[in-house]
Design an enzyme around this catalytic site. Structure first.
Site, PDB file in Angstrom:
ATOM      1  N   HIS A 270       0.762  -1.125   0.690  1.00  0.00           N
ATOM      2  CA  HIS A 270      -0.316  -0.007  -0.283  1.00  0.00           C
ATOM      3  C   HIS A 270       0.769   1.273  -0.117  1.00  0.00           C
ATOM      4  O   HIS A 270       0.363   2.136   0.615  1.00  0.00           O
ATOM      5  CB  HIS A 270      -1.385  -0.014   1.573  1.00  0.00           C
ATOM      6  CG  HIS A 270       0.210  -0.349   2.660  1.00  0.00           C
ATOM      7  ND1 HIS A 270       0.894  -1.326   2.994  1.00  0.00           N
ATOM      8  CD2 HIS A 270       0.105   0.663   3.177  1.00  0.00           C
ATOM      9  CE1 HIS A 270       1.833  -0.629   4.043  1.00  0.00           C
ATOM     10  NE2 HIS A 270       0.936   0.345   4.431  1.00  0.00           N
ATOM     11  N   CYS A 271       1.535   1.117   0.001  1.00  0.00           N
ATOM     12  CA  CYS A 271       2.741   2.469   0.461  1.00  0.00           C
ATOM     13  C   CYS A 271       4.131   2.814  -0.748  1.00  0.00           C
ATOM     14  O   CYS A 271       4.145   3.083  -1.557  1.00  0.00           O
ATOM     15  CB  CYS A 271       4.207   2.187   1.721  1.00  0.00           C
ATOM     16  SG  CYS A 271       2.767   2.501   2.621  1.00  0.00           S
ATOM     17  N   ILE A 272       5.025   1.562  -0.811  1.00  0.00           N
ATOM     18  CA  ILE A 272       6.277   1.247  -1.540  1.00  0.00           C
ATOM     19  C   ILE A 272       5.921   2.097  -3.377  1.00  0.00           C
ATOM     20  O   ILE A 272       6.462   3.042  -3.709  1.00  0.00           O
ATOM     21  CB  ILE A 272       7.109   0.630  -1.371  1.00  0.00           C
ATOM     22  CG1 ILE A 272       7.370   0.604  -0.620  1.00  0.00           C
ATOM     23  CG2 ILE A 272       7.930   0.659  -2.397  1.00  0.00           C
ATOM     24  CD1 ILE A 272       8.203  -0.901  -0.159  1.00  0.00           C
ATOM     25  N   ASP A 275       3.280   6.006  -3.189  1.00  0.00           N
ATOM     26  CA  ASP A 275       4.189   7.139  -1.975  1.00  0.00           C
ATOM     27  C   ASP A 275       4.782   8.242  -2.655  1.00  0.00           C
ATOM     28  O   ASP A 275       4.656   8.883  -2.980  1.00  0.00           O
ATOM     29  CB  ASP A 275       4.625   6.332  -0.762  1.00  0.00           C
ATOM     30  CG  ASP A 275       3.702   6.095   0.058  1.00  0.00           C
ATOM     31  OD1 ASP A 275       2.551   5.650  -0.933  1.00  0.00           O
ATOM     32  OD2 ASP A 275       3.959   5.669   0.556  1.00  0.00           O
TER      33      ASP A 275
END
Length: 434
Positions: A270-272, A275
């Site tokens: 969900h981030c890398i 973002d």
């Protein structure tokens, strides 16, 4: 007013509201319940709310006995956002995906804030934990909260504290991962520190919400860029006939100046994968092009295509075309030993294979049935791995290297293995490194 709220947070008489009961919200409500706070959870998904109130979590690493303990301590999940008025603190843990143009989709943050704002009152603290671009808290959240006449920093307190959950990591949990907190004002920061000081072992204050927002982006951009570098090195090493894993392991013996990152089939979670694009989008507002970040994103997004090309090379060696071949993808969660499917590169690989005419199935001990996803759809269930099952496939792609897989049995019974994780780096013959 901030001193009264700080006192309630410190003596644990404050009621905590967790808004968004997913991978971030569930560990938080469990932690606050464990340490003696009264907690209410908010979500728009009635099924999820009902299951949590029965003591069951659909997230694999969230144990049902933890949820039941929270319920026994008074935790209740609800879809009734009017109950936000009961809470002294509201912690927002909602998704911040990208749209199809790889631009920030702030609809969940904006929509959730709009649902809460009729019920927000003086003497509350609102904390945003969703990963986002610098300026979100001040530019999107603050004006909405002030529409009913409240003043942030005086009547109402606003902080940004990025989530740092790492599902499946046995070495760190919600309590032990340090918590960065930035406030809209000094009074907001004081309240924010009080909100988290009992729940988290170490709270790290920063000067502003923007500094906290950029901190989270830097953490994940650091990983994305380095993974992009090693993925590019993988392609170069393969062309030169060099084992990239051997090179990384050798370089990692240097006791300074090098951190080992390992290649894979692409970025997931969900981030890398997401973002970095929040920052590249926001940077354009300042007339800046973040070329280094964007280049790493291009490299990482190209990896699923690279894996499929290596599969096609392997099938060609067996006088087979991809069209009509039976392919088994091993592991569809975005990383090993979890059930988290968000942004998993395995799914993109499966779609590429399907589009090219292959018959695709998967095996994942953590994902028994392919879940409903916003942009992807497969009506499939996990295939049980057995000698006879493996023999039926023209090739298997090791996409996520779960510990539950029997790698010796997979090697023995598969005709062709496309290894994206280096599990078979010392095996030859039927293994193609990707």
């Amino acid at each position: 007013m901030n001193l009264a709220l700080v006192e309630k947070l410190v003596n644990k008489s404050a009621k905590i509201g967790i808004v968004g009961l997913g991978y971030v919200g569930q560990p938080l409500f469990i932690r606050y319940s464990q340490i003696g706070y009264s907690v209410v959870g908010f979500d728009i998904d009635q099924l999820k709310v009902d299951e949590l109130n029965k003591g069951h979590s659909a997230i694999e690493h969230i144990r049902d006995d933890w949820v039941k303990e929270a319920n026994a301590n008074g935790f209740e999940a609800t879809t009734d956002f009017s109950r936000a008025a009961e809470c002294d603190a509201l912690i927002l843990c909602v998704p911040t995906p990208l749209n199809k143009y790889r631009e920030p989709d702030m609809s969940f943050v904006e929509g959730t804030t709009d649902m809460l704002k009729p019920h927000v009152r003086a003497g509350q603290v609102v904390s945003l934990e969703s990963t986002t671009y610098p300026g979100t808290t001040d530019e999107l959240i603050k004006p909405r909260l002030e529409e009913n006449g409240l003043t942030v920093g005086e009547d109402l307190f606003l902080v940004y504290s990025p989530e740092r959950e790492d599902p499946g990591n046995a070495h760190f949990n919600t309590q032990t991962i340090p918590k960065v907190v930035g406030g809209y004002s000094a009074a907001c920061l004081e309240v924010g520190e009080a909100l988290y000081k009992h729940a988290i072992d170490k709270v790290v204050p920063v000067s502003s919400t923007k500094a906290a927002e950029l901190t989270k982006l830097l953490e994940n951009i650091h990983r994305a860029v380095n993974i992009g570098l090693v993925n590019e090195m993988k392609v170069v090493a393969d062309r030169m006939g060099i084992d990239i894993f051997e090179v990384i392991d050798a370089a990692a013996t240097k006791p300074f100046g090098f951190t080992a990152y390992y290649p894979g089939p692409g970025l997931g979670g969900h981030c890398i994968p997401i973002d970095p694009f929040y920052l590249t989008w926001k940077a354009r507002e300042y007339g800046l092009n973040t070329r280094f970040i964007e280049l790493s994103g291009e490299v990482n997004r190209a990896m699923p295509e690279y894996v499929v090309s290596k599969l096609m090379d392997g099938l060609n060696q067996h006088q087979k075309s991809l069209n009509g071949s039976r392919i088994l993808v091993l592991g569809i969660a975005y990383k090993k030993n979890v059930d988290d499917m968000r942004e998993s590169p395995s799914v993109e690989i499966m779609e590429l294979l399907r589009d090219k005419g292959a018959e695709v199935q998967y095996s994942d001990p953590h994902v028994p049935k392919f879940p409903k996803m916003r942009e992807h759809n497969f009506d499939l269930s996990s295939v049980e791995l057995s000698a006879s099952n493996l023999e039926e496939y023209d090739a298997v792609i090791l996409a996520t290297d779960h510990e539950k897989f029997d790698y010796d049995a997979i090697y023995t019974n598969s005709k062709l293995i496309i290894d994206t994780r280096g599990r078979y780096r010392h095996r030859n013959g039927k293994v193609i490194k990707a």
